[in-house]
Scaffold this motif. Structure first.
Motif, short mmCIF file in Angstrom:
data_model
loop_
_atom_site.label_atom_id
_atom_site.label_comp_id
_atom_site.label_asym_id
_atom_site.label_seq_id
_atom_site.Cartn_x
_atom_site.Cartn_y
_atom_site.Cartn_z
N ALA B 80 -13.16 9.68 30.06
CA ALA B 80 -14.06 10.61 30.74
C ALA B 80 -13.25 11.81 31.27
O ALA B 80 -12.06 11.70 31.55
CB ALA B 80 -14.77 9.91 31.88
N SER B 81 -13.93 12.94 31.42
CA SER B 81 -13.26 14.15 31.91
C SER B 81 -12.88 13.97 33.37
O SER B 81 -13.49 13.17 34.09
CB SER B 81 -14.21 15.34 31.78
OG SER B 81 -15.25 15.20 32.74
N PRO B 82 -11.88 14.73 33.84
CA PRO B 82 -11.49 14.64 35.26
C PRO B 82 -12.67 14.89 36.18
O PRO B 82 -12.80 14.24 37.22
CB PRO B 82 -10.43 15.73 35.40
CG PRO B 82 -9.86 15.90 34.03
CD PRO B 82 -10.98 15.61 33.07
N ALA B 83 -13.55 15.81 35.81
CA ALA B 83 -14.70 16.11 36.67
C ALA B 83 -15.62 14.91 36.77
O ALA B 83 -16.08 14.54 37.85
CB ALA B 83 -15.45 17.32 36.11
N ARG B 84 -15.88 14.28 35.63
CA ARG B 84 -16.76 13.11 35.62
C ARG B 84 -16.12 11.96 36.42
O ARG B 84 -16.80 11.26 37.16
CB ARG B 84 -17.03 12.69 34.16
CG ARG B 84 -17.84 11.41 34.00
CD ARG B 84 -19.29 11.58 34.44
NE ARG B 84 -20.00 10.30 34.51
CZ ARG B 84 -20.68 9.86 35.56
NH1 ARG B 84 -20.78 10.61 36.64
NH2 ARG B 84 -21.28 8.70 35.54
N LEU B 85 -14.81 11.80 36.30
CA LEU B 85 -14.14 10.73 37.04
C LEU B 85 -14.21 10.98 38.55
O LEU B 85 -14.42 10.06 39.32
CB LEU B 85 -12.68 10.61 36.60
CG LEU B 85 -12.47 9.97 35.21
CD1 LEU B 85 -11.03 10.13 34.76
CD2 LEU B 85 -12.86 8.50 35.24
N ARG B 86 -14.06 12.25 38.93
CA ARG B 86 -14.18 12.58 40.35
C ARG B 86 -15.57 12.21 40.86
O ARG B 86 -15.72 11.67 41.94
CB ARG B 86 -13.93 14.06 40.57
CG ARG B 86 -12.57 14.35 41.20
CD ARG B 86 -12.46 15.75 41.79
NE ARG B 86 -12.95 16.80 40.92
CZ ARG B 86 -12.25 17.33 39.90
NH1 ARG B 86 -11.03 16.91 39.65
NH2 ARG B 86 -12.77 18.28 39.16
N GLU B 87 -16.56 12.52 40.02
CA GLU B 87 -17.94 12.21 40.38
C GLU B 87 -18.12 10.70 40.57
O GLU B 87 -18.73 10.25 41.54
CB GLU B 87 -18.83 12.71 39.25
CG GLU B 87 -20.28 12.90 39.59
CD GLU B 87 -20.99 13.63 38.46
OE1 GLU B 87 -21.76 14.53 38.74
OE2 GLU B 87 -20.75 13.28 37.27
N ILE B 88 -17.55 9.94 39.66
CA ILE B 88 -17.67 8.48 39.76
C ILE B 88 -16.97 7.97 41.01
O ILE B 88 -17.50 7.12 41.73
CB ILE B 88 -17.09 7.81 38.49
CG1 ILE B 88 -17.97 8.13 37.28
CG2 ILE B 88 -16.99 6.29 38.68
CD1 ILE B 88 -17.37 7.70 35.97
N ARG B 89 -15.81 8.53 41.29
CA ARG B 89 -15.08 8.10 42.50
C ARG B 89 -15.82 8.47 43.77
O ARG B 89 -15.73 7.77 44.77
CB ARG B 89 -13.67 8.70 42.52
CG ARG B 89 -12.72 8.06 41.54
CD ARG B 89 -11.29 8.40 41.88
NE ARG B 89 -11.02 9.83 41.79
CZ ARG B 89 -10.63 10.45 40.67
NH1 ARG B 89 -10.47 9.77 39.56
NH2 ARG B 89 -10.40 11.74 40.68
N GLY B 90 -16.53 9.58 43.75
CA GLY B 90 -17.28 9.97 44.95
C GLY B 90 -18.55 9.16 45.12
O GLY B 90 -19.07 9.06 46.23
N ASN B 91 -19.06 8.59 44.03
CA ASN B 91 -20.39 7.97 44.09
C ASN B 91 -20.43 6.48 43.82
O ASN B 91 -21.25 5.78 44.39
CB ASN B 91 -21.31 8.64 43.07
CG ASN B 91 -21.67 10.04 43.48
OD1 ASN B 91 -22.18 10.25 44.57
ND2 ASN B 91 -21.37 11.00 42.63
N ASP B 92 -19.59 5.99 42.94
CA ASP B 92 -19.80 4.63 42.44
C ASP B 92 -18.63 3.68 42.64
O ASP B 92 -18.82 2.48 42.71
CB ASP B 92 -20.13 4.68 40.94
CG ASP B 92 -21.38 5.49 40.68
OD1 ASP B 92 -22.38 5.25 41.39
OD2 ASP B 92 -21.35 6.36 39.80
N ILE B 93 -17.41 4.20 42.64
CA ILE B 93 -16.25 3.32 42.81
C ILE B 93 -15.42 3.84 43.98
O ILE B 93 -15.08 5.02 44.03
CB ILE B 93 -15.35 3.30 41.54
CG1 ILE B 93 -16.17 2.96 40.29
CG2 ILE B 93 -14.24 2.29 41.71
CD1 ILE B 93 -15.34 2.90 39.01
N SER B 94 -15.13 2.96 44.94
CA SER B 94 -14.29 3.36 46.07
C SER B 94 -13.08 2.46 46.15
O SER B 94 -13.09 1.34 45.64
CB SER B 94 -15.03 3.21 47.39
OG SER B 94 -15.99 4.18 47.54
N MET B 95 -12.06 2.95 46.82
CA MET B 95 -10.84 2.16 46.91
C MET B 95 -10.33 2.09 48.34
O MET B 95 -10.42 3.05 49.09
CB MET B 95 -9.79 2.80 46.01
CG MET B 95 -8.56 1.95 45.88
SD MET B 95 -7.77 2.19 44.28
CE MET B 95 -6.26 1.32 44.58
#
Ligand SMILES: Nc1ncnc2c1ncn2[C@@H]1O[C@H](COP(=O)(O)OP(=O)(O)O)[C@@H](O)[C@H]1O
Ligand SMILES: Nc1ncnc2c1ncn2[C@@H]1O[C@H](COP(=O)(O)OP(=O)(O)O)[C@@H](O)[C@H]1O
Ligand code: SF4
Ligand code: SF4
Ligand SMILES: [Mg+2]
Ligand SMILES: [Mg+2]
Lengths: 322, 328
Positions: B80-95
């Motif tokens: 996935a593109s960096p933008a899409r990954l950022r989106e996923i990290r902001g919305n669906d996966i947290s650490m």
């Protein structure tokens, strides 16, 4: 068995400033009127959460930290007032193993010189004698002779801790204080070091004051345990008594919090949650220090500090309702 | 129901001065919503790198996905593109990390940081986001959350900071929460509070959790499934209870028996702890066509040193990557 170490009413306090540069001076009682004993050839563990005063108490016993009050009797003699040659003798008899095998070894010295250092400063042995002792120690802690000439950074964490142990053994001490000696190590290496310490204890008749926050390690290593909370010993008992029949509410909570692989124990064990945080050490509450988190606290606990009381069979607890 | 997360034959390579080596080597797993999977192993076995790979946060320039797939919520996010990954990290996966100070910003109050994380995910006005931040601090059991929201990280105790970080991780209502040694630096009574909290929050939200730890006791208490990692590879994978009852891989056996566990039937007697000699190999030695545990294994045979072990599957869903798993 006789007591090798008898600590009575030990108090260590630090001066701290409160509220910036011009703040009032106050005292933090890191160790507050603490008493415990260690039998010759046995291991007393001190457990408790971080900041409870374990390291400070250990440093004071080793005369590496000034005490404010109390007695530390080694072999019947109070070592706190000792100076000069008498203190040098004590330093031979009491040695320290530190938690962090990375920062506690001088990086510019060879392993053999690190191990020999206490002999250089505390004994009058000849060069040949010292070299012989060091070679023997390397073998005793499971290091190879050719490793004697290496520098600290050339060793793994576990090997460094072996060097720390060899150094502590150099003067043939009676009491070895181990402050979290395996906390920085991975579990497999931890097992190697714990086995080594127990073997050395058996072979050399050593007495250990063993500090740890890991209750699994403590139940494996100790003969007796002192539990500390906010500078106080709240419970002091033999290993079987403390783990089998913990009486202080803090000890009970501590034991119940340890995650375990033993399915029977997990089923039996009801977790006692102690909400909140310990009180401000500079501004302690008047009564029991655990009252703010204690699940069975009552009015009396807020007004009156409980003393450490023996049940007549050597199980000591500081709680009004234990 | 299809799993929330599926990883298929993932291979992550790091390029270092010593060359290219697989820090994750042929890893497969699946995780359902509402369930907890644990990773366990000594330090240097690739647990954190696995977490970073799932988050799309591999070390820049030196790390890359060399093969395999990461499928999250039906979407292949492996490339996935960096933008899409950022989106996923902001919305669906947290650490959540071991040391909260590294992920909390020291110059902003805890409340501001959580509110910011909320606003990155939901289009809320400042005031509403602040109120939600206070609610989250309350949910993670920070006493007097209204008053404490204005505190800076250094004004909190270690346990409170960790709880504040959990609040921040929950701000986006993630479907997957990855916790990398979240309690290693904390006292056991505080660890118990954090574990309790995670379990409760999971029940309420249905999130999946990946818990990375080096403590088998924590695994037993928290997780349904476990992956034992060694030198970038799975050593053993399956239901926690089955694996603790009968570990099939010598490394798992070692990890369990080298630790002095508190047991219910304690006696005067104490045996020596089981020793696993040696240490984890360094990254440059990962990836060889042999069992990487062989130098430390007492069951090693010729075969072990000449070929990488294949998976042995057992009826109870246990999988062990060991040539001799059936006999052990
Ligand atoms: N040199 C010092 N100056 C001021 N306070 C100290 C000093 N050393 C320790 N303390 C304080 O004393 C208390 C006990 O600390 P310590 O003995 O290190 O506890 P433990 O080893 O149980 O974690 C803590 O509140 C700590 O902050
Ligand atoms: N940025 C990096 N550069 C080079 N090597 C790395 C880097 N990060 C991790 N490694 C190496 O990758 C391996 C796995 O590390 P890590 O995932 O952090 O292990 P764990 O979390 O299990 O302790 C180790 O050998 C480590 O030294
Ligand atoms: S004295 Fe009171 S507050 Fe203290 S531990 Fe006992 S019951 Fe709890
Ligand atoms: S494959 Fe061989 S060396 Fe590796 S863990 Fe199994 S028995 Fe041990
Ligand atoms: Mg300490
Ligand atoms: Mg890690």
């Amino acid at each position: 068995m006789t007591d090798l170490l008898n600590v009575e009413n030990l108090t260590v306090r630090f001066e701290v400033k409160r509220g910036g540069m011009f703040g009032k001076k106050a005292h933090l009682y890191a160790v507050d009127d603490v008493s415990f004993t260690v039998k010759r050839g046995e291991t007393l563990a001190i457990v408790g959460e971080s900041g409870s005063g374990k390291t400070t108490a250990a440093l004071a016993v080793a005369r590496l930290q000034d005490a404010y009050k109390g007695r530390v009797e080694l072999d019947g003699d109070d070592i706190l007032p000792m100076e000069g040659e008498a203190l040098r003798q004590v330093r031979q008899k009491v040695q320290f193993i530190f938690q962090d095998p990375y920062s506690s070894l001088n990086p510019r010295k060879r392993a053999q010189d690190i191990v020999q250092e206490p002999l250089d400063s505390l004994s009058d042995k000849s060069k040949a004698e010292k070299e012989k002792i060091v070679a023997g120690l390397f073998e005793a802690v499971g290091l190879r002779p050719e490793q004697m000439r290496l520098f600290a950074h050339q060793f793994s964490g576990g090997q460094r801790q072996r060097i720390g142990i060899a150094r502590a053994l150099a003067t043939q001490p009676e009491l070895i204080i181990c402050d979290e000696p395996v906390s920085a190590l991975d579990v497999a290496v931890q097992a190697q070091i714990l086995n080594l310490l127990r073997k050395l204890q058996k072979d050399m008749g050593l007495t250990f004051l063993f500090i740890s926050h890991d209750l699994g390690v403590v139940q494996h290593m100790s003969d007796a345990i002192a539990v500390m909370y906010m500078g106080k010993v709240v419970e002091h008992a033999s290993r079987l008594d403390l783990f089998g029949n913990p009486k202080h509410p803090y000890t009970q909570a501590l034991l119940s919090a340890v995650p375990t692989v033993d399915r029977t124990k997990r089923a039996e064990q009801k977790r006692i949650l102690i909400p909140g945080d310990p009180p401000d050490p500079v501004n302690l509450p008047k009564g029991c220090r655990f009252a703010g988190r204690c699940p069975v606290a009552q009015d009396k606990c807020l007004g009156e500090e409980p003393a450490l009381v023996d049940d007549g069979k050597g199980h000591r607890v500081a709680c009004h309702f234990a | 129901m299809s799993p929330l997360l599926t990883v298929e034959n993932l291979r992550i390579e790091l390029t270092t001065r010593d060359g290219v080596a697989p820090v994750i080597d042929d890893l497969s797993l699946s995780l359902n919503a509402g369930e907890t999977l644990s990773f366990v192993g000594e330090s240097g076995c690739g647990k954190s790198m696995t977490a970073l790979a799932l988050m799309g946060l591999l070390p820049e320039k030196i790390g890359r996905v060399a093969a395999g797939k990461i499928i999250f919520d039906g979407e292949d996010i492996t490339h996935a593109s960096p933008a899409r990954l950022r989106e996923i990290r902001g919305n669906d996966i947290s650490m959540i990390f071991q040391e909260p100070m590294t992920s909390l910003n020291p110059v902003f109050s805890v409340g501001e940081q959580i509110a910011e994380a909320i606003r990155a995910h939901q289009n809320l006005p400042r005031k509403a986001a602040w109120n939600k931040a206070v609610e989250l601090l309350d949910a993670v059991r920070i006493p007097n959350p209204k008053g404490r929201a204005g505190d800076y990280p250094f004004q909190m105790s270690g346990g409170q900071r960790q709880r504040a970080m959990i609040a921040m991780a929950l701000a986006c209502e993630p479907k997957l929460l990855i916790a990398d040694e979240p309690t290693t630096a904390l006292d056991v009574t505080v660890q118990a509070q954090i574990f309790d909290l995670l379990t409760d929050l999971q029940k309420q939200s249905g999130a999946a959790i990946i818990l990375i730890t080096h403590d088998m006791g924590a695994v037993a208490e928290m997780a349904r499934d476990v992956i034992v990692m060694y030198a970038g590879r799975k050593a053993e994978y399956g239901p926690v209870d089955a694996i603790i009852e009968h570990p099939r891989h010598p490394y798992t056996q070692g990890l369990i028996s080298c630790v002095p566990h508190i047991v219910s039937d304690m006696t005067e007697e104490r045996h020596d702890l089981v020793e696993v000699p040696g240490i984890v190999p360094s990254l440059k030695d990962f990836g060889r066509d042999e069992c990487l545990f062989a130098s430390r294994c007492q069951h090693r045979t010729e075969e072990c040193m000449s070929k990488r072990p294949v998976e042995k599957h057992f009826d109870n869903n246990q999988i062990a990557d060991c040539w001799h798993a059936e006999e052990l």
